[in-house]
Design a protein around this motif. Structure first.
Motif, short mmCIF file in Angstrom:
data_model
loop_
_atom_site.label_atom_id
_atom_site.label_comp_id
_atom_site.label_asym_id
_atom_site.label_seq_id
_atom_site.Cartn_x
_atom_site.Cartn_y
_atom_site.Cartn_z
N MET A 88 7.87 35.34 55.78
CA MET A 88 7.41 34.00 55.44
C MET A 88 8.37 32.98 56.02
O MET A 88 9.52 32.91 55.59
N PRO A 89 7.94 32.20 56.99
CA PRO A 89 8.82 31.16 57.53
C PRO A 89 9.24 30.15 56.47
O PRO A 89 8.45 29.78 55.60
N HIS A 90 10.48 29.74 56.55
CA HIS A 90 11.07 28.74 55.66
C HIS A 90 11.75 27.71 56.56
O HIS A 90 12.71 28.04 57.25
N VAL A 91 11.25 26.50 56.54
CA VAL A 91 11.80 25.42 57.37
C VAL A 91 12.59 24.49 56.47
O VAL A 91 12.07 24.02 55.45
N VAL A 92 13.83 24.22 56.85
CA VAL A 92 14.69 23.30 56.10
C VAL A 92 15.29 22.33 57.10
O VAL A 92 15.94 22.74 58.06
N LYS A 93 15.09 21.04 56.88
CA LYS A 93 15.70 20.00 57.71
C LYS A 93 16.24 18.93 56.77
O LYS A 93 15.66 18.67 55.71
N SER A 94 17.31 18.30 57.18
CA SER A 94 17.85 17.19 56.41
C SER A 94 18.52 16.22 57.36
O SER A 94 18.86 16.56 58.49
N THR A 95 18.69 15.01 56.87
CA THR A 95 19.31 13.97 57.67
C THR A 95 19.90 12.91 56.75
O THR A 95 19.65 12.90 55.55
N ILE A 96 20.65 12.01 57.36
CA ILE A 96 21.17 10.83 56.67
C ILE A 96 20.48 9.61 57.29
O ILE A 96 20.45 9.46 58.51
N ILE A 97 19.91 8.78 56.44
CA ILE A 97 19.26 7.54 56.87
C ILE A 97 20.18 6.39 56.46
O ILE A 97 20.63 6.33 55.31
N ASP A 98 20.45 5.49 57.37
CA ASP A 98 21.32 4.35 57.09
C ASP A 98 20.56 3.24 56.36
O ASP A 98 20.38 2.13 56.86
N ALA A 99 20.12 3.57 55.16
CA ALA A 99 19.42 2.63 54.27
C ALA A 99 19.53 3.19 52.86
O ALA A 99 19.65 4.40 52.68
N PRO A 100 19.48 2.33 51.85
CA PRO A 100 19.55 2.81 50.48
C PRO A 100 18.31 3.65 50.12
O PRO A 100 17.24 3.46 50.69
N THR A 101 18.47 4.55 49.16
CA THR A 101 17.35 5.43 48.79
C THR A 101 16.13 4.63 48.34
O THR A 101 15.00 5.05 48.60
N GLU A 102 16.32 3.50 47.69
CA GLU A 102 15.18 2.71 47.23
C GLU A 102 14.31 2.26 48.40
O GLU A 102 13.08 2.26 48.30
N ALA A 103 14.93 1.90 49.50
CA ALA A 103 14.16 1.44 50.67
C ALA A 103 13.40 2.60 51.31
O ALA A 103 12.24 2.45 51.72
N VAL A 104 14.04 3.75 51.41
CA VAL A 104 13.38 4.92 52.00
C VAL A 104 12.27 5.41 51.07
O VAL A 104 11.16 5.71 51.52
N TRP A 105 12.55 5.45 49.78
CA TRP A 105 11.56 5.91 48.81
C TRP A 105 10.34 5.00 48.79
O TRP A 105 9.21 5.47 48.65
N GLU A 106 10.55 3.72 48.93
CA GLU A 106 9.42 2.78 48.95
C GLU A 106 8.40 3.16 50.04
O GLU A 106 7.20 3.03 49.85
N VAL A 107 8.89 3.63 51.16
CA VAL A 107 8.00 4.04 52.26
C VAL A 107 7.44 5.43 52.01
O VAL A 107 6.22 5.65 52.11
N LEU A 108 8.28 6.39 51.69
CA LEU A 108 7.83 7.78 51.54
C LEU A 108 6.96 8.01 50.32
O LEU A 108 6.11 8.91 50.32
N GLN A 148 11.63 16.38 62.16
CA GLN A 148 12.59 15.60 62.95
C GLN A 148 11.94 14.31 63.47
O GLN A 148 12.55 13.25 63.43
N ALA A 149 10.69 14.41 63.92
CA ALA A 149 9.98 13.20 64.37
C ALA A 149 9.81 12.22 63.22
O ALA A 149 9.90 11.00 63.42
N GLY A 150 9.59 12.73 62.01
CA GLY A 150 9.48 11.86 60.84
C GLY A 150 10.78 11.16 60.51
O GLY A 150 10.79 9.97 60.19
N PHE A 151 11.90 11.88 60.61
CA PHE A 151 13.20 11.26 60.38
C PHE A 151 13.42 10.08 61.33
O PHE A 151 13.81 8.99 60.93
N GLU A 152 13.18 10.35 62.61
CA GLU A 152 13.39 9.30 63.62
C GLU A 152 12.44 8.12 63.40
O GLU A 152 12.82 6.96 63.57
N ALA A 153 11.21 8.42 63.02
CA ALA A 153 10.21 7.37 62.81
C ALA A 153 10.57 6.49 61.61
O ALA A 153 10.40 5.26 61.66
#
Length: 147
Positions: A1-21, A133-138
């Motif tokens: 069973m494939p398991h994909v794990v990706k993570s990144t750091i976004i230079d914005a507060p969590t509230e701003a990222v959460w508002e979009v996601l 990864q494309a989502g992180f960059e976007a």
């Protein structure tokens, strides 16, 4: 069973990222692969169980269901219901955590799925790179434009 794990750091507060996601139907406004999206049955995009039907820019159509959403934990989970790809039993989890050094966001995105053994490597790479990864960059680009 494939398991994909990706993570990144976004230079914005969590509230701003959460508002979009947090908007389960908003990915057509920021993800480069998504052309259009709509929630079925006129439900709200934060109702557990709602289904989003979306079309990719290549014309493919997919359906995903929201399984969990937590504003407190800034997380959500969803599963893939219909797809032209050989991704079966796909379940994904997204979680944001604050990085207090610089008021940034740690974004963790992972999934499990099954597929035919001969397709596992190609589909794992596609999910990791073309979706996550494309989502992180976007999101980085989207937040810069909104600022």
């Amino acid at each position: 069973m494939p398991h994909v794990v990706k993570s990144t750091i976004i230079d914005a507060p969590t509230e701003a990222v959460w508002e979009v996601l947090r908007d389960f139907n908003g990915h057509d406004r920021w993800h480069p692969a998504v052309a259009t999206s709509a929630i079925e049955r006129s439900q709200t995009s934060d109702k557990i169980g709602c289904v989003r039907r979306f079309r990719l820019k290549d014309g493919s159509e997919l359906r995903e269901q929201l399984l969990a959403l937590s504003d407190l934990e800034q997380s959500f989970s969803y599963c893939l219901l219909d797809t032209p790809l050989q991704l079966f039993n796909y379940v994904a989890h997204v979680r944001l955590l604050p990085v207090t050094d610089g008021d940034r966001t740690f974004w963790h995105w992972e999934s499990h799925f099954t597929t035919r053994p001969e397709q596992a490597e190609v589909l794992t790479r596609m999910v990791a790179e073309d979706i996550y990864q494309a989502g992180f960059e976007a999101i980085r680009s989207h937040l810069k434009q909104a600022a």
